[in-house]
Write an enzyme that holds these catalytic residues in place. Sequence first.
Site, PDB file in Angstrom:
ATOM      1  N   SER A 103       0.964  -1.399  -0.049  1.00  0.00           N
ATOM      2  CA  SER A 103       0.038  -0.093  -0.132  1.00  0.00           C
ATOM      3  C   SER A 103       1.250   1.536  -0.107  1.00  0.00           C
ATOM      4  CB  SER A 103      -0.866  -0.251   1.653  1.00  0.00           C
ATOM      5  OG  SER A 103      -1.608  -0.603   1.307  1.00  0.00           O
ATOM      6  N   LYS A 178      -6.194   2.013  -2.935  1.00  0.00           N
ATOM      7  CA  LYS A 178      -6.227   1.402  -1.845  1.00  0.00           C
ATOM      8  C   LYS A 178      -6.326   2.451  -0.645  1.00  0.00           C
ATOM      9  CE  LYS A 178      -4.780  -1.396   1.162  1.00  0.00           C
ATOM     10  NZ  LYS A 178      -5.777  -1.816   1.663  1.00  0.00           N
ATOM     11  N   LYS A 247      -0.414   4.950   8.321  1.00  0.00           N
ATOM     12  CA  LYS A 247       0.587   5.222   7.284  1.00  0.00           C
ATOM     13  C   LYS A 247      -0.481   5.796   5.742  1.00  0.00           C
ATOM     14  CE  LYS A 247       1.859   1.972   4.854  1.00  0.00           C
ATOM     15  NZ  LYS A 247       1.600   1.079   3.999  1.00  0.00           N
TER      16      LYS A 247
HETATM   17  P1  NAD Z   1       4.752  -6.496   8.200  1.00  0.00           P
HETATM   18  O1  NAD Z   1       5.708  -5.526   9.025  1.00  0.00           O
HETATM   19  O2  NAD Z   1       4.098  -7.790   8.577  1.00  0.00           O
HETATM   20  O3  NAD Z   1       6.100  -7.530   6.599  1.00  0.00           O
HETATM   21  C1  NAD Z   1       6.501  -6.506   5.968  1.00  0.00           C
HETATM   22  C2  NAD Z   1       8.084  -6.973   5.993  1.00  0.00           C
HETATM   23  O4  NAD Z   1       8.982  -6.591   4.719  1.00  0.00           O
HETATM   24  C3  NAD Z   1       8.707  -7.422   6.661  1.00  0.00           C
HETATM   25  O5  NAD Z   1       9.021  -9.254   7.309  1.00  0.00           O
HETATM   26  C4  NAD Z   1      10.137  -6.177   6.818  1.00  0.00           C
HETATM   27  O6  NAD Z   1      11.822  -7.178   7.459  1.00  0.00           O
HETATM   28  C5  NAD Z   1      10.181  -6.803   5.605  1.00  0.00           C
HETATM   29  N1  NAD Z   1      11.849  -5.618   4.589  1.00  0.00           N
HETATM   30  C6  NAD Z   1      11.105  -4.613   4.734  1.00  0.00           C
HETATM   31  N2  NAD Z   1      12.023  -3.508   4.477  1.00  0.00           N
HETATM   32  C7  NAD Z   1      12.671  -4.418   3.703  1.00  0.00           C
HETATM   33  C8  NAD Z   1      13.416  -4.380   2.393  1.00  0.00           C
HETATM   34  N3  NAD Z   1      14.247  -3.203   1.335  1.00  0.00           N
HETATM   35  N4  NAD Z   1      13.515  -5.417   1.427  1.00  0.00           N
HETATM   36  C9  NAD Z   1      13.284  -7.126   1.628  1.00  0.00           C
HETATM   37  N5  NAD Z   1      12.281  -7.074   2.818  1.00  0.00           N
HETATM   38  C10 NAD Z   1      12.034  -5.955   3.906  1.00  0.00           C
HETATM   39  O7  NAD Z   1       3.781  -5.944   6.737  1.00  0.00           O
HETATM   40  P2  NAD Z   1       2.634  -6.268   6.543  1.00  0.00           P
HETATM   41  O8  NAD Z   1       1.461  -6.330   7.139  1.00  0.00           O
HETATM   42  O9  NAD Z   1       3.160  -8.327   5.235  1.00  0.00           O
HETATM   43  O10 NAD Z   1       2.147  -5.379   5.250  1.00  0.00           O
HETATM   44  C11 NAD Z   1       3.258  -4.908   4.136  1.00  0.00           C
HETATM   45  C12 NAD Z   1       2.186  -4.214   3.266  1.00  0.00           C
HETATM   46  O11 NAD Z   1       0.992  -4.665   2.992  1.00  0.00           O
HETATM   47  C13 NAD Z   1       2.386  -2.328   3.561  1.00  0.00           C
HETATM   48  O12 NAD Z   1       2.073  -2.156   2.689  1.00  0.00           O
HETATM   49  C14 NAD Z   1       0.820  -2.531   4.047  1.00  0.00           C
HETATM   50  O13 NAD Z   1      -0.125  -1.746   5.100  1.00  0.00           O
HETATM   51  C15 NAD Z   1      -0.266  -3.410   3.239  1.00  0.00           C
HETATM   52  N6  NAD Z   1      -0.898  -4.479   3.522  1.00  0.00           N
HETATM   53  C16 NAD Z   1      -1.166  -5.260   5.062  1.00  0.00           C
HETATM   54  C17 NAD Z   1      -1.827  -5.467   5.381  1.00  0.00           C
HETATM   55  C18 NAD Z   1      -2.848  -6.401   6.843  1.00  0.00           C
HETATM   56  O14 NAD Z   1      -3.692  -6.991   7.030  1.00  0.00           O
HETATM   57  N7  NAD Z   1      -1.391  -6.674   7.382  1.00  0.00           N
HETATM   58  C19 NAD Z   1      -3.871  -5.738   4.218  1.00  0.00           C
HETATM   59  C20 NAD Z   1      -3.234  -5.222   3.160  1.00  0.00           C
HETATM   60  C21 NAD Z   1      -2.509  -4.592   2.666  1.00  0.00           C
END
Ligand code: NAD
Length: 308
Positions: A103, A178, A247
């Site tokens: 997102s 989104k 965010k």
């Molecule tokens: P999260 O924090 O659980 O996972 C993010 C992952 O990215 C972590 O494992 C982190 O170590 C890794 N990371 C960070 N920087 C990195 C890099 N430069 N290279 C490689 N890995 C890296 O987050 P999430 O909940 O999985 O969310 C991810 C995205 O999806 C966000 O933008 C969030 O807004 C979106 N999203 C989340 C949900 C939800 O329910 N959790 C639902 C829809 C959308």
Amino acid sequence: MSTPVQGGAPHRVAFIGIGNMGWPMAARLVGAGFQVVACDVAAERAARFAQEVGGEAAADAAAAVRGADAVITILPTSKHVGEAVAAMRDALAPGALVIEMSSGVPTATRGFAEALAGQGVAMIDAPVSGGVPRAVSGELAIMIGGAEAEVKRAEPLLRAMGTTLTHVGGVGAGQAMKALNNLMGAAGFLIGVEALLIGQRFGLDPAQMVDVLNNSTGMNNSTQKKFKQFVLSRRFDAGFGLELMAKDVSVALEVARDTATPAPFSALCREMWASAVKLLGPGMDHTAMAQFSERLAGEALGGGNRPG
Ligand code: NAD
């Protein structure tokens, strides 16, 4: 190792970001028969994914994308995506397709897409909605921005992760959609918690209120899927971070600013979510936002105890 072929269906996929969402989404791709190379800055997560689910783990983004037809990024913010793009850029083969599923910020994504286009690499955005449960079941809603031909190429991968695929415009349009979806989710959560607190003070039972709302016009995603499950239960563990929701609301405000759209109600919503991040501290689930409203009210929902 397959050689990227412009226009061909992806087979070998570098998956960058094995977090709450990335893990189950990458697992769907492994289950659908794609060759997945997992990568995360927390290297042990990628290694554990390869061990427990399948595919391979790569030590860094450059190693992950070498020989990949497609690259998927699902990272916390566009800033993280920018870091990943910088790290992988030289290793990307011409003809590869990058699918940015975070997102993120539409203008930032357009910038990445323009930079990559210069080296023959296409990029689309395809953020998701549905949370961890629908990531696990492969029933995500996916909002897609990009050129028609690239969106078609991405489809076999996206179909393994989602059931509702909507092509909403050019690069960045998926992320604008989104952010606006989550703006509504964030506002719906907040107004719902306030209504429950007011009702409780009046003498209504919050759990019963949720049942009534779910049979009435006040129903929303929070009344259906969040209040009983994560707030009244005091579990606060839906799997979507408070900072990530704050965010998303900020991104929606950026879209409002870029389009010169007055959005005073959204601005108040953003202030409240951003304040909650400061007050409640890092690492909280977004459903803990209820504790912010409870502190303002000086009383917790359900138990009647003053929140700490
Ligand atoms: P999260 O924090 O659980 O996972 C993010 C992952 O990215 C972590 O494992 C982190 O170590 C890794 N990371 C960070 N920087 C990195 C890099 N430069 N290279 C490689 N890995 C890296 O987050 P999430 O909940 O999985 O969310 C991810 C995205 O999806 C966000 O933008 C969030 O807004 C979106 N999203 C989340 C949900 C939800 O329910 N959790 C639902 C829809 C959308």
